[in-house]
Design a protein around this motif. Sequence first.
Motif, PDB file in Angstrom:
ATOM      1  N   GLY A   1     -19.940   9.644  -7.647  1.00 25.81           N
ATOM      2  CA  GLY A   1     -18.992  10.753  -7.646  1.00 25.81           C
ATOM      3  C   GLY A   1     -18.982  11.506  -6.332  1.00 25.81           C
ATOM      4  O   GLY A   1     -17.918  11.918  -5.840  1.00 25.81           O
ATOM      5  N   ALA A   2     -20.169  11.696  -5.735  1.00 26.93           N
ATOM      6  CA  ALA A   2     -20.251  12.413  -4.462  1.00 26.93           C
ATOM      7  C   ALA A   2     -19.526  11.648  -3.362  1.00 26.93           C
ATOM      8  O   ALA A   2     -18.857  12.242  -2.506  1.00 26.93           O
ATOM      9  N   ALA A   3     -19.645  10.318  -3.368  1.00 23.35           N
ATOM     10  CA  ALA A   3     -18.982   9.505  -2.354  1.00 23.35           C
ATOM     11  C   ALA A   3     -17.464   9.574  -2.501  1.00 23.35           C
ATOM     12  O   ALA A   3     -16.732   9.714  -1.511  1.00 23.35           O
ATOM     13  N   ILE A   4     -16.987   9.491  -3.729  1.00 20.99           N
ATOM     14  CA  ILE A   4     -15.548   9.541  -3.984  1.00 20.99           C
ATOM     15  C   ILE A   4     -14.980  10.908  -3.616  1.00 20.99           C
ATOM     16  O   ILE A   4     -14.007  11.020  -2.859  1.00 20.99           O
ATOM     17  N   ASP A   5     -15.583  11.960  -4.147  1.00 19.77           N
ATOM     18  CA  ASP A   5     -15.087  13.312  -3.918  1.00 19.77           C
ATOM     19  C   ASP A   5     -15.232  13.718  -2.453  1.00 19.77           C
ATOM     20  O   ASP A   5     -14.329  14.335  -1.881  1.00 19.77           O
ATOM     21  N   GLY A   6     -16.358  13.354  -1.852  1.00 24.53           N
ATOM     22  CA  GLY A   6     -16.583  13.703  -0.460  1.00 24.53           C
ATOM     23  C   GLY A   6     -15.555  13.080   0.454  1.00 24.53           C
ATOM     24  O   GLY A   6     -15.060  13.724   1.391  1.00 24.53           O
ATOM     25  N   TYR A   7     -15.204  11.816   0.187  1.00 24.46           N
ATOM     26  CA  TYR A   7     -14.198  11.167   1.024  1.00 24.46           C
ATOM     27  C   TYR A   7     -12.843  11.834   0.857  1.00 24.46           C
ATOM     28  O   TYR A   7     -12.158  12.118   1.847  1.00 24.46           O
ATOM     29  N   MET A   8     -12.441  12.088  -0.400  1.00 23.41           N
ATOM     30  CA  MET A   8     -11.130  12.723  -0.613  1.00 23.41           C
ATOM     31  C   MET A   8     -11.060  14.076   0.083  1.00 23.41           C
ATOM     32  O   MET A   8     -10.056  14.405   0.730  1.00 23.41           O
ATOM     33  N   ARG A   9     -12.123  14.856  -0.030  1.00 19.23           N
ATOM     34  CA  ARG A   9     -12.134  16.173   0.607  1.00 19.23           C
ATOM     35  C   ARG A   9     -12.043  16.066   2.125  1.00 19.23           C
ATOM     36  O   ARG A   9     -11.427  16.910   2.782  1.00 19.23           O
ATOM     37  N   SER A  10     -12.631  15.024   2.685  1.00 16.06           N
ATOM     38  CA  SER A  10     -12.616  14.856   4.136  1.00 16.06           C
ATOM     39  C   SER A  10     -11.237  14.473   4.668  1.00 16.06           C
ATOM     40  O   SER A  10     -10.988  14.582   5.874  1.00 16.06           O
TER      41      SER A  10
ATOM     42  N   PRO B   1     -22.290   4.105 -19.169  1.00 17.34           N
ATOM     43  CA  PRO B   1     -22.133   5.558 -19.008  1.00 17.34           C
ATOM     44  C   PRO B   1     -20.726   5.928 -18.544  1.00 17.34           C
ATOM     45  O   PRO B   1     -20.006   5.099 -17.986  1.00 17.34           O
ATOM     46  N   HIS B   2     -20.359   7.191 -18.763  1.00 15.22           N
ATOM     47  CA  HIS B   2     -19.143   7.724 -18.161  1.00 15.22           C
ATOM     48  C   HIS B   2     -19.420   7.960 -16.675  1.00 15.22           C
ATOM     49  O   HIS B   2     -20.490   8.433 -16.305  1.00 15.22           O
ATOM     50  N   VAL B   3     -18.468   7.605 -15.834  1.00 19.09           N
ATOM     51  CA  VAL B   3     -18.664   7.694 -14.381  1.00 19.09           C
ATOM     52  C   VAL B   3     -17.700   8.734 -13.808  1.00 19.09           C
ATOM     53  O   VAL B   3     -16.498   8.486 -13.672  1.00 19.09           O
ATOM     54  N   LEU B   4     -18.238   9.903 -13.486  1.00 18.22           N
ATOM     55  CA  LEU B   4     -17.418  10.971 -12.919  1.00 18.22           C
ATOM     56  C   LEU B   4     -16.996  10.633 -11.488  1.00 18.22           C
ATOM     57  O   LEU B   4     -17.723   9.955 -10.755  1.00 18.22           O
ATOM     58  N   ASN B   5     -15.832  11.127 -11.095  1.00 18.75           N
ATOM     59  CA  ASN B   5     -15.344  10.952  -9.730  1.00 18.75           C
ATOM     60  C   ASN B   5     -15.723  12.138  -8.839  1.00 18.75           C
ATOM     61  O   ASN B   5     -15.115  12.344  -7.779  1.00 18.75           O
ATOM     62  N   TYR B   6     -16.718  12.869  -9.246  1.00 20.27           N
ATOM     63  CA  TYR B   6     -17.298  13.944  -8.452  1.00 20.27           C
ATOM     64  C   TYR B   6     -18.759  14.061  -8.893  1.00 20.27           C
ATOM     65  O   TYR B   6     -19.129  13.576  -9.966  1.00 20.27           O
ATOM     66  N   GLY B   7     -19.607  14.676  -8.084  1.00 18.54           N
ATOM     67  CA  GLY B   7     -21.003  14.809  -8.481  1.00 18.54           C
ATOM     68  C   GLY B   7     -21.894  15.157  -7.308  1.00 18.54           C
ATOM     69  O   GLY B   7     -21.424  15.375  -6.192  1.00 18.54           O
TER      70      GLY B   7
END
Length: 274
Positions: A155-164, A187-193
């Motif tokens: 989630g951190a990788a996905i969200d971090g890239y979008m924010r950048s 598990p459920h996989v969040l797109n942020y974290g």
Amino acid sequence: MFRKADPPVQLKTAAEIAKMREAGKVVARTLDMLRAAVEPGMSTLDLDAVAERCIRDAGAVPSFKGYYGFTGSICASVNEEVVHGIPRAGKTLREGDLVSIDCGAILDGWHGDSAITLAVGEARPQDARLMDVCEEAMWRGIAELRPGKRLGDIGAAIDGYMRSQGRFGNVQEYGGHGIGTEMHMDPHVLNYGRRGKGQELVEGMCLAIEPMANAGTRHVVELDDGWTVVTRDGERSTHFEHSVAITADGPLVLTAREENRERIAALGFCDPGF
């Protein structure tokens, strides 16, 4: 204070992962066929018919059809529709539209699940940019699928890239999931974290990684049909997804398509056997 236990996760053997790759190939071929078929004047129900025929001709079964009453073999979400769009005869594609196609297939009891967003005709520059950001966010998330990593790293990788990349809305109400003998599993996989947080990733896990990026805010709402999710502000949305196995040698993209070959090689992922 006790930490909530992680949910049990279905771990696959190498032989079972190979079977999931075969299901993934069915989905990959179907999405390739849909990419080639999309043109102005088609309805989303027309696309659904193409998909169902391709899946069944391969000896597989559409995962989505009949799933909690869903009527389509694919989800076809147009423009401001984020996910779970129901294929309809009256939903006609027009030049410049965006259509997100989510496709699933069951082969020999194993599921494949993948999604792409396509422009109908020539993409507007802002739409091409939105698609690029969402797809790259997916690859950034997949790159975290290695033993010893954590769900929060994805989630951190996905969200971090979008924010950048600017002011894009990263949808939080929906995300990825485990996959195997069922389409949606723990598990459920969040797109942020947060990095280093959440369940540990281990060899044999298979996860569907699927970010959704909006041109406006991240906020969404479900329509009265009980399925279709749209952006609250009416801005366009995109959706990309791959099913991936975690191996000792790195991520193995189970739904890889030929067009992904160079990207997978550049990232140093396992060769899925095109």
